[in-house]
Design a protein around this motif. Structure first.
Motif, mmCIF file in Angstrom:
data_model
loop_
_atom_site.group_PDB
_atom_site.id
_atom_site.type_symbol
_atom_site.label_atom_id
_atom_site.label_comp_id
_atom_site.label_asym_id
_atom_site.label_seq_id
_atom_site.Cartn_x
_atom_site.Cartn_y
_atom_site.Cartn_z
ATOM 1 N N LEU A 1 -1.353 -7.990 -24.359
ATOM 2 C CA LEU A 1 -2.453 -7.758 -25.291
ATOM 3 C C LEU A 1 -1.851 -7.144 -26.547
ATOM 4 O O LEU A 1 -1.555 -5.950 -26.599
ATOM 5 C CB LEU A 1 -3.492 -6.799 -24.695
ATOM 6 C CG LEU A 1 -4.587 -7.410 -23.848
ATOM 7 C CD1 LEU A 1 -5.253 -6.334 -23.010
ATOM 8 C CD2 LEU A 1 -5.628 -8.105 -24.730
ATOM 9 N N ALA B 1 -9.944 -11.258 -26.974
ATOM 10 C CA ALA B 1 -10.215 -9.971 -26.334
ATOM 11 C C ALA B 1 -10.642 -8.980 -27.417
ATOM 12 O O ALA B 1 -10.432 -9.218 -28.607
ATOM 13 C CB ALA B 1 -8.968 -9.478 -25.610
ATOM 14 N N PRO B 2 -11.227 -7.857 -27.026
ATOM 15 C CA PRO B 2 -11.676 -6.880 -28.024
ATOM 16 C C PRO B 2 -10.518 -6.294 -28.833
ATOM 17 O O PRO B 2 -9.370 -6.240 -28.387
ATOM 18 C CB PRO B 2 -12.352 -5.800 -27.173
ATOM 19 C CG PRO B 2 -12.745 -6.496 -25.914
ATOM 20 C CD PRO B 2 -11.673 -7.502 -25.672
ATOM 21 N N GLN C 1 -14.443 -8.202 -19.034
ATOM 22 C CA GLN C 1 -14.646 -8.247 -20.478
ATOM 23 C C GLN C 1 -13.542 -9.046 -21.173
ATOM 24 O O GLN C 1 -13.786 -9.723 -22.173
ATOM 25 C CB GLN C 1 -14.679 -6.822 -21.018
ATOM 26 C CG GLN C 1 -14.911 -6.706 -22.520
ATOM 27 C CD GLN C 1 -14.793 -5.269 -23.014
ATOM 28 O OE1 GLN C 1 -14.298 -4.396 -22.300
ATOM 29 N NE2 GLN C 1 -15.237 -5.036 -24.236
ATOM 30 N N VAL C 2 -12.328 -8.973 -20.622
ATOM 31 C CA VAL C 2 -11.160 -9.523 -21.313
ATOM 32 C C VAL C 2 -10.781 -10.911 -20.807
ATOM 33 O O VAL C 2 -10.459 -11.807 -21.604
ATOM 34 C CB VAL C 2 -9.964 -8.560 -21.168
ATOM 35 C CG1 VAL C 2 -8.672 -9.214 -21.654
ATOM 36 C CG2 VAL C 2 -10.232 -7.275 -21.933
ATOM 37 N N ILE C 3 -10.752 -11.112 -19.512
ATOM 38 C CA ILE C 3 -10.198 -12.341 -18.943
ATOM 39 C C ILE C 3 -11.322 -13.345 -18.682
ATOM 40 O O ILE C 3 -12.282 -13.036 -17.967
ATOM 41 C CB ILE C 3 -9.436 -12.041 -17.632
ATOM 42 C CG1 ILE C 3 -8.346 -10.995 -17.888
ATOM 43 C CG2 ILE C 3 -8.814 -13.315 -17.076
ATOM 44 C CD1 ILE C 3 -7.608 -10.552 -16.634
ATOM 45 N N ILE D 1 -8.817 -1.192 -21.059
ATOM 46 C CA ILE D 1 -8.314 -2.560 -21.214
ATOM 47 C C ILE D 1 -6.804 -2.591 -20.985
ATOM 48 O O ILE D 1 -6.276 -3.470 -20.299
ATOM 49 C CB ILE D 1 -8.680 -3.105 -22.609
ATOM 50 C CG1 ILE D 1 -10.183 -3.354 -22.696
ATOM 51 C CG2 ILE D 1 -7.908 -4.382 -22.911
ATOM 52 C CD1 ILE D 1 -10.667 -3.723 -24.088
ATOM 53 N N HIS E 1 -10.286 0.833 -25.228
ATOM 54 C CA HIS E 1 -8.964 0.211 -25.312
ATOM 55 C C HIS E 1 -8.020 0.738 -24.238
ATOM 56 O O HIS E 1 -7.125 0.020 -23.787
ATOM 57 C CB HIS E 1 -8.363 0.403 -26.711
ATOM 58 C CG HIS E 1 -7.882 1.784 -26.996
ATOM 59 N ND1 HIS E 1 -8.706 2.779 -27.459
ATOM 60 C CD2 HIS E 1 -6.644 2.348 -26.877
ATOM 61 C CE1 HIS E 1 -8.005 3.885 -27.625
ATOM 62 N NE2 HIS E 1 -6.767 3.663 -27.280
ATOM 63 N N THR F 1 -8.078 -3.598 -30.836
ATOM 64 C CA THR F 1 -7.436 -2.346 -30.452
ATOM 65 C C THR F 1 -8.335 -1.152 -30.752
ATOM 66 O O THR F 1 -8.204 -0.091 -30.128
ATOM 67 C CB THR F 1 -6.098 -2.191 -31.204
ATOM 68 O OG1 THR F 1 -5.270 -3.321 -30.903
ATOM 69 C CG2 THR F 1 -5.362 -0.924 -30.806
ATOM 70 N N ASP G 1 -4.676 -4.527 -18.009
ATOM 71 C CA ASP G 1 -3.644 -5.500 -18.339
ATOM 72 C C ASP G 1 -2.327 -5.173 -17.645
ATOM 73 O O ASP G 1 -1.638 -6.071 -17.137
ATOM 74 C CB ASP G 1 -3.456 -5.549 -19.854
ATOM 75 C CG ASP G 1 -2.337 -6.465 -20.272
ATOM 76 O OD1 ASP G 1 -2.393 -7.651 -19.908
ATOM 77 O OD2 ASP G 1 -1.407 -6.009 -20.962
ATOM 78 N N ALA H 1 -13.337 -3.872 -17.445
ATOM 79 C CA ALA H 1 -12.504 -4.367 -18.545
ATOM 80 C C ALA H 1 -11.917 -5.730 -18.223
ATOM 81 O O ALA H 1 -11.747 -6.573 -19.120
ATOM 82 C CB ALA H 1 -11.396 -3.368 -18.852
ATOM 83 N N PHE I 1 -5.574 -12.063 -25.589
ATOM 84 C CA PHE I 1 -5.067 -11.789 -24.253
ATOM 85 C C PHE I 1 -4.259 -13.012 -23.841
ATOM 86 O O PHE I 1 -4.751 -14.150 -23.922
ATOM 87 C CB PHE I 1 -6.211 -11.547 -23.267
ATOM 88 C CG PHE I 1 -5.764 -11.620 -21.827
ATOM 89 C CD1 PHE I 1 -5.091 -10.553 -21.251
ATOM 90 C CD2 PHE I 1 -5.998 -12.751 -21.065
ATOM 91 C CE1 PHE I 1 -4.660 -10.619 -19.934
ATOM 92 C CE2 PHE I 1 -5.579 -12.829 -19.749
ATOM 93 C CZ PHE I 1 -4.912 -11.760 -19.181
#
Length: 949
Positions: free
Chosen positions: A801, A757-758, A905-907, A768, A765, A760, A772, A902, A810
């Motif tokens: 995260l 994941a990106p 982007q993350v999962i 994100i 952020h 911090t 989460d 997000a 993640f």
């Protein structure tokens, strides 16, 4: 709401320091005072109310203590008190949803419920403006619960509790307490069984049983309400009457009577568990809380096994080198106490040799007793620890509630402290001879695969014994309720306003050698906290031996050029200081928590540890042995094992984060570490041109700069260049992979699935983080509501995260019952796919997180430690000074579409790396059948093993 295992009960607090006695190294003694003033009253229905004012923050802690616990459970109904604790979170007659949702909406902090031998308690810290909501919720479940409990609620919470029991017992040494209690107390003693109870009794609990349990024990006259924080006694009385005055007193509750059950002979037991090393336990029954013997016994415990300077630690770890750790503590409960020894036997050492050494030191202590200096240092630790411990209103409420419930005196801690301070070497020796000379139970826990049949036989413990006192009913009393005009049918009170956050303005300074200082002034308690931050962390191990950063940090207070390890520990004790070092992924730090009155000598010790570490061969060898034992323990703990295994798989070879996230490194690396490696690490990373101070506490910036300059100002950087860490981007996995790790006989499987994941530092952020929390961070998040509240296959399921300057992880995490491993993995995958595709986060889910984050702010910065942690994040993650003050605006400004983006982007559901730790024989075939991705079986070191036949 978790089972709270027996813990060392705090002795008390009020006065901070006592004289350290005559000693060449002892600083001048000074007494600092902290007092918990209170008012107490009773409503006509018998409810006891205790009020303590603390207006430092606009929050109030609400603590409700029912004087009913597992000790009150009849035969065949073990675990009822704890099961009912869970049921009381299911909802009430006027609020039939789960208990947590309204509290999340007002930003409650420190919220939970616990059950113990002698009480069940519920607590939450809420903004002052949400006090009515908290009192409405607590009173509704006290007075209006049974109509909301049906078979569905019972079955759900029964399943959750049974998974809590599995989770506890799946941990190394997780079945020890049950064994010791069964062998310490006879079958007819209230403490013979542990709080969480047996699976058989939990299975047998009927709806009628639990409703009768509530009717018999949860009336107002058996309850104490403590309100601590931003409240006055007058307001407390008015609101207590309004919300609780019409609740019935309930039937009289017969009170269990003290029964120490002194044993006159020694007994033994053995247990096999999935552990890395033998652990020795010994237990003596001792008097109950409040008895005059408790404080002398607490001092005896500190002298015998209270840290590095204790006699047994000195003998077993330093001198004989046959143990990795030693602890001695006393646990005083309402009916009896337990005095316990625990020793981690060094691998390869005969436990009999350890037992002989323990017996020798025990005999010496019972012959000669403690010294004045040993008692003085123990007292200082107790006083200083309690002053730090009661900074938060939740801790204040706990202390007052304990005193009231167990001893009818909210400030019983004062008499405890008086007894502690009055004890002499002679009185401690006399008490120890009386209680610790015979009648112990010894338990040896050995590595292996548990045998359930053997465990069950061992856990039956002692037979019933004569002499059990009968419970005593309280004196007759005419209670009455007061009619209320409160209309509960209108539901939970709405909270329309919230207090503003109070956060100290950051101040900046610089030492003579250029080290920057970021300071926040707070005068809540007479303590100052320092943290010296170095841009290093586990990531600085790259290209070196894994574990070097953490090991080197851990060695800093093991000896300086002028002081050895024991001298440092003794000075810390005499100063009442807390001093230590450690690392996380990106940062190493050395911290000092100092009493204001002892600030100058504490800073001198701090500076010596930082600037002049000795890295002596004997100390390295001792710590290396303990470190290797710790790594071995990590490999027997399923969660730690997963955190060792997954990051290298996700980041891939060559990245600074491709390491065990425990930070402990590998056995091979630690075995090869030498003093030169640590000296090189200090030269490269722990240097003034790579350092910054963050400071919080009872002082001023001018004083801080002057004092730090006095001990750090002349510290100069080496001529060598500062190294660089490789935190470059990583090529993410393109497809899912599954790694199974075998843990035979496990009651649960631990599932961890993750992807990159990106950082911090990412501009989004906040979005994100909001995503989460809605997905898996809050109690009411999708993951937890699915696997815990809906399916009750887990005690809890969450996503995480962690912070990182580079690409971070993640993670989805779920410890689940073994027979639901594959089904749980399927649910996790479905939730991950759903949140980025078919079932994106709703506006309501996003709004829930945003309001919770904003409204929790006043309660998040009660303690200096919380402020210090935030200062560190501001410094490390390059945030502006007003980051906290502007947080509300930025959270509220988040757009739903950005939070939904997000998630995508993350999962990455189809590129997750799965690590599953459990009983391979039971879970491999169902997991393979899911076809989550490529499948491989790994050993505890992350190496492939042969496929099953």
């Amino acid at each position: 709401m978790a089972y709270a295992p027996p813990a060392l009960r705090s002795i008390a607090f009020a006065l901070l320091l006592v004289a350290a006695g005559a000693h060449a190294d002892a600083p001048a003694a000074k007494i600092d005072t902290v007092d918990l003033s209170f008012q107490k009253f009773r409503l006509d229905n018998g409810l006891t109310v205790v009020v303590h004012e603390d207006h430092k923050a606009p929050v109030v802690n609400v603590a409700v203590w029912y004087h009913i616990g597992s000790a009150d459970e009849p035969a065949g109904k073990t675990g009822f008190a704890h099961l009912f604790e869970h049921l009381m979170f299911s909802g009430s007659e006027h609020h039939k949803e789960g208990y947590f949702k309204p509290f999340e909406q007002v930003g409650a902090t420190d919220q939970n419920g616990t059950t113990h031998n002698d009480r069940t308690n519920y607590f939450e810290t809420v903004p002052t403006t949400a006090l009515d909501l908290a009192l409405w919720m607590e009173s509704d479940r006290m007075g209006h619960l049974l109509g909301a409990i049906g078979q569905k609620e019972l079955d759900t919470q029964r399943g959750v509790v049974q998974n809590e029991k599995r989770q506890d017992e799946n941990e190394p040494y997780g079945r020890v307490n049950e064994n010791i209690q069964a062998n310490a107390f006879p079958a007819n003693h209230p403490y013979h069984h542990d709080t969480i109870g047996s699976m058989k009794d939990l299975d047998a609990a009927s709806l009628a049983d639990v409703k009768q349990w509530f009717h018999d024990h949860y009336g107002a006259a058996n309850t104490t309400l403590v309100l601590a924080g931003d409240i006055t006694p007058a307001t407390a009385r008015e609101k207590a009457q309004k919300y609780f005055g019409d609740i019935a007193a309930g039937p009289p509750v017969a009170r269990q009577q003290p029964w120490v059950f002194v044993r006159d002979k020694s007994t033994r037991g053995e247990m096999v568990d999935q552990v890395a090393q033998v652990r020795l336990y010994r237990e003596w029954n001792v008097p109950q809380t409040g008895a005059p013997e408790v404080q002398p016994l607490a001092l005896a415990a500190a002298v015998l096994g209270g840290g590095k300077t204790s006699r047994l630690y000195q003998r077993l770890v330093y001198q004989d080198k046959i143990a990795d750790g030693v602890e001695v503590e006393i646990e005083p409960f309402a009916l009896a106490g337990m005095f316990e020894l625990q020793v981690d036997v060094k691998r390869g050492v005969d436990p009999a040799k350890v037992e002989a050494a323990v017996a020798d030191e025990w005999a010496k202590f019972l012959k000669d007793g403690p010294t004045d200096d040993e008692l003085a240092r123990a007292r200082i630790r107790a006083h200083a620890g309690f002053v730090r411990g009661v900074e938060k209103v939740s801790s204040q409420a706990r202390v007052l509630a304990e005193g009231q419930v167990y001893r009818d005196d909210p400030v019983a801690y004062k008499s405890d402290f008086a007894a502690l301070d009055a004890a002499t070497p002679a009185s401690v020796l006399e008490t120890a001879r009386k209680w610790l000379a015979h009648g112990d139970y010894t338990l040896l826990v050995k590595p292996g695969t548990p045998d359930p049949a053997s465990d069950e036989a061992e856990a039956t413990g002692l037979a019933a014994a004569d002499g059990a006192p009968k419970p005593v009913l309280p004196p007759p009393h005419e209670y009455k309720t007061t009619p209320s005009d409160l209309d509960r049918t209108s539901g939970v009170p709405q909270v329309t306003s919230f207090p503003e956050l109070t956060f100290p303005k950051l101040q900046h300074g610089k030492l003579k050698n250029g080290i920057e200082v970021v300071f926040a002034e707070r005068h809540n308690i007479p303590v100052v906290q320092f943290r010296l931050l170095f841009d290093a962390g586990y990531a600085a191990d790259q290209g070196h031996k894994l574990g070097t950063a953490s090991f080197t940090a851990g060695m800093l207070d093991e000896g300086t050029e002028k002081l050895d390890s024991i001298q440092i520990a003794q000075r810390k004790d005499r100063l009442g200081a807390m001093l230590g070092a450690g690392c996380d992924l990106d940062t190493c730090s050395v911290g000092l928590n100092a009493l204001k009155s002892q600030l100058e000598p504490s800073l001198a010790l701090f500076a010596d540890v930082v600037q002049h570490p000795a890295f002596r061969a004997d100390d390295i060898a001792r710590v290396r042995g303990q470190w290797l034992a710790g790594i071995a323990q990590e490999k027997t703990d399923p969660t730690s094992l997963a955190l060792r295994t997954l990051p290298p798989l996700v980041y891939g070879a060559g990245h600074a984060y491709a390491i065990p996230f425990t930070g402990t490194g590998t056995e091979a690396a630690i075995k090869s570490l030498e003093a030169a490696d640590m000296q090189r690490f200090v030269r490269d990373w722990l240097r003034p041109d790579n350092a910054r101070f963050v400071v919080v506490g009872d002082t001023t910036l001018d004083e801080v700069i002057a004092q730090l300059d006095g001990v750090f100002g002349a510290w100069q950087a080496p001529q060598t260049p500062l190294p660089k860490k490789n935190l470059a981007a990583v090529t993410a996995a393109k497809a899912a992979r599954v790694y199974l790790m075998d843990r035979p006989g496990s009651q649960q499987s631990v599932i961890i699935a993750g992807n990159l994941a990106p950082s911090t530092l990412a501009p989004n952020h906040l979005e994100i983080g909001t995503m989460d929390k809605a997905f898996g961070g809050l109690f009411t998040s999708r993951l937890n509501m699915n696997l815990r509240e809906d399916k009750h296959w887990a005690y809890g399921a969450f996503s995480f995260l962690g912070n990182a300057l580079g690409p971070r992880l993640f993670l989805m995490y779920a410890p689940v019952q073994t027979d639901k491993t594959a089904e749980s993995a399927r649910e996790l995958l479905a939730e991950a796919r759903g949140v980025i595709d078919a079932k994106p986060l709703t506006s309501a889910e996003i709004a829930k997180v945003k309001v919770s984050d904003v409204r929790a702010l006043p309660g998040q910065y009660e303690s200096s430690s919380a402020v210090l942690g935030t200062l560190q994040n501001i410094v490390v993650y390059h945030r502006p000074d007003d980051y906290v003050q502007t947080y509300k605006h930025r959270v509220e400004a988040q757009k739903d579409t950005d939070v939904e983006a997000a998630a995508k982007q993350v999962i990455h559901p189809d590129a997750l790396t799965w690590v599953v730790i459990g009983d391979r024989k039971q879970i491999e075939a169902p997991l393979r059948a899911l076809k989550l991705g490529t499948f491989e079986v790994l050993d505890a070191d992350g190496r492939p093993v042969a496929a099953s036949k």
